[in-house]
Design a protein around this motif. Structure first.
Motif, short mmCIF file in Angstrom:
data_model
loop_
_atom_site.label_atom_id
_atom_site.label_comp_id
_atom_site.label_asym_id
_atom_site.label_seq_id
_atom_site.Cartn_x
_atom_site.Cartn_y
_atom_site.Cartn_z
N GLU A 46 71.89 51.07 58.70
CA GLU A 46 72.05 50.81 60.14
C GLU A 46 71.60 51.98 61.01
O GLU A 46 70.79 51.80 61.92
CB GLU A 46 73.51 50.48 60.44
N ASP A 47 72.12 53.16 60.77
CA ASP A 47 71.85 54.29 61.66
C ASP A 47 70.45 54.87 61.49
O ASP A 47 69.89 55.43 62.42
CB ASP A 47 72.88 55.40 61.45
N TRP A 48 69.88 54.76 60.28
CA TRP A 48 68.54 55.28 60.06
C TRP A 48 67.48 54.18 60.19
O TRP A 48 66.34 54.37 59.81
CB TRP A 48 68.44 55.92 58.68
N THR A 56 75.90 52.23 54.73
CA THR A 56 75.85 51.75 56.11
C THR A 56 75.04 52.72 56.98
O THR A 56 74.22 52.29 57.80
CB THR A 56 77.26 51.59 56.68
N LEU A 57 75.24 54.00 56.78
CA LEU A 57 74.49 55.01 57.54
C LEU A 57 73.00 54.86 57.30
O LEU A 57 72.20 54.86 58.24
CB LEU A 57 74.96 56.41 57.16
N ASP A 97 80.28 53.86 53.51
CA ASP A 97 79.80 54.52 54.73
C ASP A 97 78.39 55.09 54.54
O ASP A 97 77.58 55.05 55.47
CB ASP A 97 80.76 55.63 55.15
N ASP A 129 65.69 53.10 62.56
CA ASP A 129 64.49 53.41 63.34
C ASP A 129 63.60 54.45 62.67
O ASP A 129 62.53 54.77 63.18
CB ASP A 129 64.87 53.88 64.74
N GLN A 188 64.89 56.28 55.67
CA GLN A 188 65.51 55.25 54.83
C GLN A 188 64.94 55.30 53.42
O GLN A 188 65.68 55.24 52.45
CB GLN A 188 65.28 53.86 55.42
N TYR A 245 74.41 47.33 50.43
CA TYR A 245 74.86 47.09 51.79
C TYR A 245 75.27 45.62 51.97
O TYR A 245 76.32 45.32 52.52
CB TYR A 245 73.75 47.47 52.77
#
Length: 100
Positions: free
Chosen positions: A59-61, A55-56, A52, A63, A68, A91
């Protein structure tokens, strides 16, 4: 002989198995302009399973490239993961590894 030992050591590091269910701490380094007296250079975002956490970051960071690149994953079983390249590699590995 020494080169063979070094090559083996590097290969074993690259092919090391990761426990994607291991609980890790996800840290984010603060931006230089966010630092002030009393602020630490890293703040804990969450305690998550390794799968997780990576992935965070990926994917989530996505932008926020600075976020990152400043992500640090602290594991209890091994050294901290400090490079985005290693996080991205994990990942990709986690995508093909079965979830337990």
């Amino acid at each position: 002989m020494a080169e063979v030992v070094r090559a083996f050591a590097v290969e074993s590091i690259v092919t090391a198995a990761h426990d994607f269910d291991e609980m890790v701490d996800l840290l984010a380094l603060s931006r230089p302009f966010e630092r002030s007296a009393g602020m630490t250079m890293a703040c804990k975002i969450a305690a998550l399973p390794l799968r997780d956490a990576i992935t965070l970051v990926v994917e989530d960071w996505a932008d926020d490239k600075f976020r990152q690149l400043s992500a640090v994953i602290v594991r209890r079983s091994a050294p901290a993961i400090r490079s985005f390249e290693e996080i991205r590699h994990l990942y990709e590995t986690a995508e093909i590894a079965p979830a337990t």
